[in-house]
Design an enzyme around this catalytic site. Structure first.
Site, mmCIF file in Angstrom:
data_model
loop_
_atom_site.group_PDB
_atom_site.id
_atom_site.type_symbol
_atom_site.label_atom_id
_atom_site.label_comp_id
_atom_site.label_asym_id
_atom_site.label_seq_id
_atom_site.Cartn_x
_atom_site.Cartn_y
_atom_site.Cartn_z
ATOM 1 C CG ASP A 37 -1.800 1.200 1.336
ATOM 2 O OD1 ASP A 37 -1.753 2.052 0.430
ATOM 3 O OD2 ASP A 37 -2.540 1.291 2.333
ATOM 4 C CE1 TYR A 70 -10.732 6.557 -7.498
ATOM 5 C CE2 TYR A 70 -10.265 5.625 -5.337
ATOM 6 C CZ TYR A 70 -11.165 6.113 -6.264
ATOM 7 O OH TYR A 70 -12.503 6.158 -5.959
ATOM 8 C CE1 TYR A 134 -6.511 8.345 -12.687
ATOM 9 C CE2 TYR A 134 -6.953 9.470 -14.755
ATOM 10 C CZ TYR A 134 -6.267 8.513 -14.039
ATOM 11 O OH TYR A 134 -5.336 7.717 -14.666
#
Length: 297
Positions: A37, A70, A134
């Site tokens: 992570d 992401y 984004y």
């Protein structure tokens, strides 16, 4: 001396192709985003330290290729904090650890950092101006990487599809089995990019920078040529042996989405080629190869 690669996001669409394309004489560690992570600074520090030390002890040149991101463009509009952590904070942690252990870093970014109102292919030096969460988080990730570690490189790409994960080619192939006709937007222009071709390009860049080359720190790598999503969909149908006239054009306004889409996403590959790197092949050739070899869909 062969390469050792640490590929965060190694179980995703691009990450898995980087692993598949890596030279057999190299060393690859490709943890999933769950296994590593990037938002956990201590986990990143430990992972890079162990990787760099073990790679050098075994006689390899270490390079980090960050394929973690992401990428849920619409979801990011209502999940901005998480998108920021993954796309901006995480790459910053990675750059810090790579600096501490003198490991080159390649960080993959996106056409969404541009406003999408261009009329010619965007150069790496062109003014950015993202219009979505984004895009803004990815741009902040670029800034953090570049300002933290001077042996880091940004590779922007666009319209990526591949064997793994969800993507436009797979969606079109699936919908072709259930819909007699499809409406696909014809007022957004870009360059489809096969993830396996992009992976080969990243590996070529990794080999170059690990050997001391100093290409420009921001580069663009997409399939050559340009088309609209409608044109891309028609090409997919053709390659699948289906009637492309089943694909009808529509406008972006016909299909409103939470995140605004760039009307123009074509990225110039001039800086990539000028750096001595192999240009990615034309998007139509890549699509044909991807489908005929059953790599996609």
């Amino acid at each position: 001396m062969a390469l050792a690669l640490l590929v965060p996001g190694g179980r995703g669409q691009l990450g898995r192709d980087v692993v598949a394309a890596a030279p057999e004489d190299g060393l690859v560690h490709a943890p999933s985003s769950a296994e590593l992570d990037l938002t956990d600074a201590s986990a990143v520090a430990d992972a890079v330290a162990v990787f760099a030390s073990s790679a050098r002890d075994a006689g390899y040149r270490p390079v980090v290729v960050n394929a973690a991101a992401y990428t849920a463009v619409d979801a990011a509009e209502s999940d901005a904090d998480r998108a920021f952590e993954v796309n901006a904070v995480g790459p910053g942690h990675l750059a810090t650890s790579c600096r501490e252990h003198n490991v080159p870093l390649l960080h993959v970014s996106t056409d969404y950092v541009f406003p999408g109102d261009g009329t010619r292919p965007y150069e790496p030096s062109d003014e950015t101006g993202p219009r979505s969460v984004y895009g803004r988080t990815k741009l902040e990730g670029e800034h953090r990487v570049l300002s933290t570690w001077d042996r880091s490189w940004i590779v922007r790409t666009a319209w990526v599809y591949g064997e793994h994960g969800n993507n436009f080619v797979k969606t079109m192939a699936r919908l072709a089995t259930t819909n007699e006709t499809l409406s696909v937007v014809d007022d957004q222009l870009g360059s489809p990019t096969w993830s396996l071709d992009l992976a080969h390009g990243l590996l070529e860049l990794a080999a170059a920078v690990s050997s001391g080359a100093t290409p420009p720190r921001v580069l663009h790598a997409t399939g050559a040529g340009e088309t609209t999503w409608h044109g891309f969909a028609r090409a997919i149908f053709t390659e699948l042996g289906l009637d492309p006239n089943r694909v009808h054009p529509c406008t972006t306004a016909d299909f409103p989405r939470p995140a605004p889409r760039p009307a123009y996403s074509v990225l110039s590959g001039k800086a990539w080629a000028d750096a001595g790197l192999t240009p990615l092949r034309h998007w139509q050739e890549a699509l044909s190869t991807a489908i005929t070899t059953h790599a996609v869909p």
